[in-house]
Write an enzyme that holds these catalytic residues in place. Structure first.
Site, PDB file in Angstrom:
ATOM      1  N   ASN A 168     124.125 -28.993  24.372  1.00 58.02           N
ATOM      2  CA  ASN A 168     123.388 -29.107  23.588  1.00 58.02           C
ATOM      3  C   ASN A 168     123.369 -28.130  22.129  1.00 58.02           C
ATOM      4  O   ASN A 168     123.521 -26.903  22.668  1.00 58.02           O
ATOM      5  CB  ASN A 168     121.821 -29.208  23.679  1.00 58.02           C
ATOM      6  CG  ASN A 168     121.201 -30.160  22.798  1.00 58.02           C
ATOM      7  OD1 ASN A 168     121.093 -31.418  22.463  1.00 58.02           O
ATOM      8  ND2 ASN A 168     120.252 -29.397  22.018  1.00 58.02           N
ATOM      9  N   TRP A 169     123.506 -28.659  21.060  1.00 62.24           N
ATOM     10  CA  TRP A 169     123.298 -27.656  19.639  1.00 62.24           C
ATOM     11  C   TRP A 169     122.122 -27.845  19.045  1.00 62.24           C
ATOM     12  O   TRP A 169     121.978 -28.864  18.595  1.00 62.24           O
ATOM     13  CB  TRP A 169     124.458 -27.539  18.835  1.00 62.24           C
ATOM     14  CG  TRP A 169     125.761 -27.169  19.395  1.00 62.24           C
ATOM     15  CD1 TRP A 169     126.242 -26.844  20.683  1.00 62.24           C
ATOM     16  CD2 TRP A 169     127.077 -27.046  18.748  1.00 62.24           C
ATOM     17  NE1 TRP A 169     127.396 -26.539  20.768  1.00 62.24           N
ATOM     18  CE2 TRP A 169     128.151 -26.367  19.725  1.00 62.24           C
ATOM     19  CE3 TRP A 169     127.516 -27.161  17.386  1.00 62.24           C
ATOM     20  CZ2 TRP A 169     129.560 -26.224  19.422  1.00 62.24           C
ATOM     21  CZ3 TRP A 169     128.788 -27.002  17.106  1.00 62.24           C
ATOM     22  CH2 TRP A 169     129.789 -26.487  18.009  1.00 62.24           C
ATOM     23  N   ILE A 171     118.554 -26.016  16.606  1.00 62.05           N
ATOM     24  CA  ILE A 171     118.242 -24.735  15.808  1.00 62.05           C
ATOM     25  C   ILE A 171     116.758 -24.420  16.244  1.00 62.05           C
ATOM     26  O   ILE A 171     115.772 -25.545  16.248  1.00 62.05           O
ATOM     27  CB  ILE A 171     118.057 -25.067  14.412  1.00 62.05           C
ATOM     28  CG1 ILE A 171     119.595 -24.958  13.917  1.00 62.05           C
ATOM     29  CG2 ILE A 171     117.466 -23.763  13.597  1.00 62.05           C
ATOM     30  CD1 ILE A 171     119.812 -24.790  12.499  1.00 62.05           C
ATOM     31  N   GLN A 190     112.135 -30.920  22.643  1.00 66.54           N
ATOM     32  CA  GLN A 190     113.261 -30.584  22.311  1.00 66.54           C
ATOM     33  C   GLN A 190     114.461 -30.467  23.325  1.00 66.54           C
ATOM     34  O   GLN A 190     113.954 -30.048  24.551  1.00 66.54           O
ATOM     35  CB  GLN A 190     113.289 -29.427  21.325  1.00 66.54           C
ATOM     36  CG  GLN A 190     112.183 -29.319  20.254  1.00 66.54           C
ATOM     37  CD  GLN A 190     112.864 -30.241  19.081  1.00 66.54           C
ATOM     38  OE1 GLN A 190     113.561 -31.394  19.356  1.00 66.54           O
ATOM     39  NE2 GLN A 190     112.803 -29.670  17.939  1.00 66.54           N
ATOM     40  N   GLU A 232     126.488 -32.201  20.634  1.00 60.95           N
ATOM     41  CA  GLU A 232     126.389 -32.402  19.491  1.00 60.95           C
ATOM     42  C   GLU A 232     127.909 -32.130  18.628  1.00 60.95           C
ATOM     43  O   GLU A 232     128.079 -32.618  17.705  1.00 60.95           O
ATOM     44  CB  GLU A 232     125.477 -31.436  18.762  1.00 60.95           C
ATOM     45  CG  GLU A 232     124.128 -31.818  18.490  1.00 60.95           C
ATOM     46  CD  GLU A 232     123.002 -32.045  19.770  1.00 60.95           C
ATOM     47  OE1 GLU A 232     123.751 -31.525  20.828  1.00 60.95           O
ATOM     48  OE2 GLU A 232     122.119 -32.275  19.661  1.00 60.95           O
ATOM     49  N   GLU A 281     105.535 -21.400   9.593  1.00 61.17           N
ATOM     50  CA  GLU A 281     106.281 -22.618  10.008  1.00 61.17           C
ATOM     51  C   GLU A 281     106.546 -23.754   9.042  1.00 61.17           C
ATOM     52  O   GLU A 281     106.057 -23.463   7.854  1.00 61.17           O
ATOM     53  CB  GLU A 281     105.592 -23.221  11.413  1.00 61.17           C
ATOM     54  CG  GLU A 281     105.589 -22.245  12.452  1.00 61.17           C
ATOM     55  CD  GLU A 281     104.705 -22.800  13.422  1.00 61.17           C
ATOM     56  OE1 GLU A 281     103.633 -23.628  13.196  1.00 61.17           O
ATOM     57  OE2 GLU A 281     104.746 -22.426  14.738  1.00 61.17           O
ATOM     58  N   LYS A 393     111.769 -39.568  20.392  1.00 63.24           N
ATOM     59  CA  LYS A 393     112.000 -38.113  19.995  1.00 63.24           C
ATOM     60  C   LYS A 393     112.218 -37.827  18.394  1.00 63.24           C
ATOM     61  O   LYS A 393     111.581 -36.916  17.852  1.00 63.24           O
ATOM     62  CB  LYS A 393     112.902 -37.352  20.818  1.00 63.24           C
ATOM     63  CG  LYS A 393     113.017 -35.733  20.549  1.00 63.24           C
ATOM     64  CD  LYS A 393     113.976 -35.003  21.576  1.00 63.24           C
ATOM     65  CE  LYS A 393     114.588 -33.726  20.755  1.00 63.24           C
ATOM     66  NZ  LYS A 393     115.171 -33.968  19.721  1.00 63.24           N
TER      67      LYS A 393
HETATM   68  C1  JRK Z   1     109.843 -26.497  14.670  1.00 60.55           C
HETATM   69  C2  JRK Z   1     110.847 -25.243  14.327  1.00 60.55           C
HETATM   70  C3  JRK Z   1     110.454 -24.227  13.425  1.00 60.55           C
HETATM   71  C4  JRK Z   1     109.274 -23.838  12.579  1.00 60.55           C
HETATM   72  O1  JRK Z   1     108.596 -24.769  11.838  1.00 60.55           O
HETATM   73  O2  JRK Z   1     108.719 -22.782  12.951  1.00 60.55           O
HETATM   74  C5  JRK Z   1     111.729 -23.330  13.217  1.00 60.55           C
HETATM   75  C6  JRK Z   1     112.106 -22.824  12.034  1.00 60.55           C
HETATM   76  C7  JRK Z   1     113.650 -22.560  11.573  1.00 60.55           C
HETATM   77  C8  JRK Z   1     114.358 -21.885  12.766  1.00 60.55           C
HETATM   78  C9  JRK Z   1     113.690 -22.230  10.413  1.00 60.55           C
HETATM   79  C10 JRK Z   1     114.345 -24.054  11.781  1.00 60.55           C
HETATM   80  C11 JRK Z   1     115.074 -24.669  11.162  1.00 60.55           C
HETATM   81  C12 JRK Z   1     115.681 -24.020   9.642  1.00 60.55           C
HETATM   82  C13 JRK Z   1     115.528 -25.891  11.242  1.00 60.55           C
HETATM   83  C14 JRK Z   1     116.578 -26.753  10.315  1.00 60.55           C
HETATM   84  C15 JRK Z   1     115.040 -26.818  12.356  1.00 60.55           C
HETATM   85  C16 JRK Z   1     114.107 -26.005  13.297  1.00 60.55           C
HETATM   86  C17 JRK Z   1     113.873 -24.784  12.883  1.00 60.55           C
HETATM   87  N1  JRK Z   1     112.521 -24.088  14.001  1.00 60.55           N
HETATM   88  C18 JRK Z   1     112.171 -25.136  15.078  1.00 60.55           C
HETATM   89  C19 JRK Z   1     111.841 -24.207  16.275  1.00 60.55           C
HETATM   90  O3  JRK Z   1     111.798 -23.100  16.123  1.00 60.55           O
HETATM   91  N2  JRK Z   1     111.733 -24.888  17.418  1.00 60.55           N
HETATM   92  C20 JRK Z   1     112.117 -26.233  17.559  1.00 60.55           C
HETATM   93  O4  JRK Z   1     111.835 -26.764  18.679  1.00 60.55           O
HETATM   94  N3  JRK Z   1     112.739 -26.956  16.509  1.00 60.55           N
HETATM   95  C21 JRK Z   1     113.092 -26.405  15.341  1.00 60.55           C
HETATM   96  N4  JRK Z   1     113.768 -26.845  14.379  1.00 60.55           N
HETATM   97  C22 JRK Z   1     113.972 -28.433  14.429  1.00 60.55           C
HETATM   98  C23 JRK Z   1     115.222 -28.908  15.407  1.00 60.55           C
HETATM   99  O5  JRK Z   1     116.041 -28.064  14.934  1.00 60.55           O
HETATM  100  C24 JRK Z   1     115.506 -30.051  15.223  1.00 60.55           C
HETATM  101  O6  JRK Z   1     114.254 -30.728  15.738  1.00 60.55           O
HETATM  102  C25 JRK Z   1     116.697 -30.556  16.142  1.00 60.55           C
HETATM  103  O7  JRK Z   1     116.784 -32.070  15.888  1.00 60.55           O
HETATM  104  C26 JRK Z   1     116.629 -30.097  17.579  1.00 60.55           C
HETATM  105  O8  JRK Z   1     117.720 -30.460  18.222  1.00 60.55           O
HETATM  106  P1  JRK Z   1     117.782 -31.517  19.562  1.00 60.55           P
HETATM  107  O9  JRK Z   1     116.739 -30.836  20.431  1.00 60.55           O
HETATM  108  O10 JRK Z   1     117.318 -32.795  19.019  1.00 60.55           O
HETATM  109  O11 JRK Z   1     119.168 -31.366  20.181  1.00 60.55           O
HETATM  110  K     K Z   2     120.464 -31.510  17.483  1.00 63.13           K
HETATM  111 MN    MN Z   3     120.506 -32.755  21.079  1.00 63.35          MN
END
Ligand code: JRK
Ligand code: K
Ligand code: MN
Length: 500
Positions: A168-169, A171, A190, A232, A281, A393
């Site tokens: 899984n990839w 952020i 997640q 991914e 956030e 999700k």
């Molecule tokens: C909720 C999140 C953040 C926050 O608001 O603090 C934080 C901020 C940062 C790092 C800038 C940030 C950026 C710049 C981007 C673009 C996405 C996120 C985040 N961070 C959070 C995090 O810390 N924890 C989290 O669970 N998901 C996050 N996402 C969203 C996930 O990446 C997204 O939901 C993916 O789809 C998950 O992938 P799968 O599980 O589906 O494979």
């Molecule tokens: K993803």
């Molecule tokens: Mn995924």
């Protein structure tokens, strides 16, 4: 070797922004303690050029320069989404609709697994053991209320399921804890949290890699809520029509994009935890009482690209000028939600999370002629859509759905709010969902009057009853719709003559 296109190489992406005149090279020394983030935050809010800090105070041995707002709106009002387009090889004139279409274009296509290459730019420098001191890196403090220096806000968190062939990839944020450790948010449902639970059950610490300055198209897919079990990197391959090149980590069996700027690798502890946050956030709040205790990342190696590696950062906050937590998270969740609804045979044309709603709402655009054939009504239709989206999700971050007609452009908030304000009768046109998983970061959930992890979701019907079975009974009173073509042409032809 020939330079890859910007969507496959972060440094080529930076050069492309520079040639687009959408990058500001800042060679004066800037402090990673708040100053870098404040400039970046203002760059989002004014939709200015992306700041590239070439002279970060405390940088040494090529670690590191900092790029802010890589996913912000572009500085050219004619091409607001050009920076997003550059991530996926689209022309600068692309719309958000084009971007969503592109991100969904590999659905149903055969995945293309990555290929493993022997080495790559991210292997040009390597740090192990005592040469690792995270507290000596210029990791930025992003907000005055933050509980630590968040070095990881735009990198790809790479983890592998312990028994299934699923890498899984995604952020997920992480801050520097001490010399060799990070601590970061691992939030259910997640995928990183789902996979972490499997490692907990296996009794072994979870290997991880964080690839910072990874190929931009990989960053996009990492931010996209693809279905469980989808690797991914294979979706990226299908999008590109060619495999992504990965290299093996030094201290574990994970693979990372060869062209990454900086790679942090190690193991995520299944026993050690530490306080994480507060953090500014995605909804624009940093709650001072945030009691987030999260797993500890034990860093075993750092490898990085020569020529002064670049750390991309995101500074989440109010979407007055959206940042990556709106342009990526919102737009890519919209894509998956559209896919889900269309796969279930619903007459949906597009879905979008307006930035003005801090991507907490999503507008669902309905093909009204097709809606007539369903011979349904607002209650059944809205409940069916809510049941699909709020129990998956991809819909987790959305708390209000607006069901709008095809006369409404979901990417134009003025359209969306006009139909919500004028067609959704309070007390009868909103369908509430209290038994679904909530998005815990939304302030009225985390610090609200009611339950914290369930409920607080609603589907707002913004279609009048007759729109469910016949042509609209009104003429929309605006220039576009209120006048016959020949009048509009005459007006446009004489507009300048009238000195208007
Ligand atoms: C909720 C999140 C953040 C926050 O608001 O603090 C934080 C901020 C940062 C790092 C800038 C940030 C950026 C710049 C981007 C673009 C996405 C996120 C985040 N961070 C959070 C995090 O810390 N924890 C989290 O669970 N998901 C996050 N996402 C969203 C996930 O990446 C997204 O939901 C993916 O789809 C998950 O992938 P799968 O599980 O589906 O494979
Ligand atoms: K993803
Ligand atoms: Mn995924």
């Amino acid at each position: 070797y020939s330079t890859p296109p910007p969507h496959l190489d972060f440094r080529a992406f930076v050069s492309a922004l520079r040639s687009d005149n959408d990058l500001a090279d800042i060679d004066a020394e800037v402090d990673p303690r708040l100053e870098v983030a404040a400039i970046t935050r203002r760059a989002y809010e004014l939709q200015s050029k992306a700041p590239l800090f070439n002279n970060v105070k405390g940088a040494h041995d090529g670690l590191f320069r900092i790029l802010g707002a890589s996913g912000g709106l572009s500085s050219d009002p004619q091409y607001p989404y050009r920076r997003l387009a550059r991530h996926v090889g689209l022309p600068p004139t692309s719309s958000l609709g084009d971007f969503i279409d592109t991100m969904l274009s590999a659905k149903g296509k055969e995945p293309i697994p990555p290929v493993h290459v022997g080495t790559g730019p991210c292997k040009e420098h390597k740090l192990f053991g005592d040469n690792i001191d995270l507290t000596k890196l210029p990791a930025p403090l992003l907000n005055k209320a933050d509980g630590g220096n968040y070095i990881q806000t735009m990198g790809i968190n790479i983890v592998q399921h312990p028994t299934k062939p699923w890498v899984n990839w995604s952020i997920a944020r992480a801050m520097v804890l001490d010399k060799t450790r990070l601590v970061g948010l691992i939030m259910k449902p997640q995928h990183i949290a789902r996979i972490y639970e499997q490692w907990e059950e296996s009794g072994k610490d979870m290997p991880f890699a964080i690839a910072l300055g990874a190929p931009p198209i990989a960053v996009m897919v990492s931010s996209m809520p693809l279905p469980e079990g989808v690797t991914e990197s294979e979706y990226v391959g299908a999008l590109c029509g060619e495999p992504l090149e990965l290299v093996k980590c030094e201290t574990n069996d994970l693979y990372v994009p060869a062209r990454s700027e900086i790679v942090i690798e190690g193991t995520l502890s299944i026993t050690e935890r530490a306080k994480e946050g507060p953090f500014g956030e995605m909804h624009g709040y940093s709650f001072l009482d945030e009691e987030s205790v999260q797993p500890i990342y034990n860093v075993k190696a750092i490898t990085y690209r020569g020529g002064n590696a670049i750390l991309p950062i995101s500074v989440p906050g109010r979407a007055t000028g959206p940042d990556e937590t709106h342009t990526l998270i919102g737009t890519l969740a919209s894509a998956e939600i559209r896919q889900l609804l269309q796969e279930n045979g619903l007459p949906v044309l597009n879905v979008f999370t307006p930035y003005e709603t801090q991507v907490i709402w999503a507008a669902v655009q309905i093909d009204r002629k097709k809606l007539w054939t369903l011979k349904t009504n607002a209650e059944d239709f809205c409940r069916r859509i809510g049941d699909l989206i709020f129990r998956r999700k991809c819909g987790m971050q959305i708390h209000r759905l607006l069901i709008v007609g095809d006369d409404i452009d979901p990417f134009n908030f003025k359209d969306v709010i006009w139909s919500y304000a004028s067609r959704c009768r309070p007390g009868m046109d909103e369908y509430h969902f209290e038994d679904v998983a909530a998005y815990g970061l939304v302030p009225y959930m985390s610090h609200g009057p009611g339950t914290k992890v369930t409920g607080g979701k609603v589907v707002a019907n913004c279609l009048l009853p007759h729109e469910y079975n016949q042509e609209q009974l009104w003429v929309t009173c605006d220039f576009e719709n209120g006048y016959p073509e020949e009048i509009k042409e005459k007006v446009l032809r004489r507009w300048t003559e009238f000195g208007l």
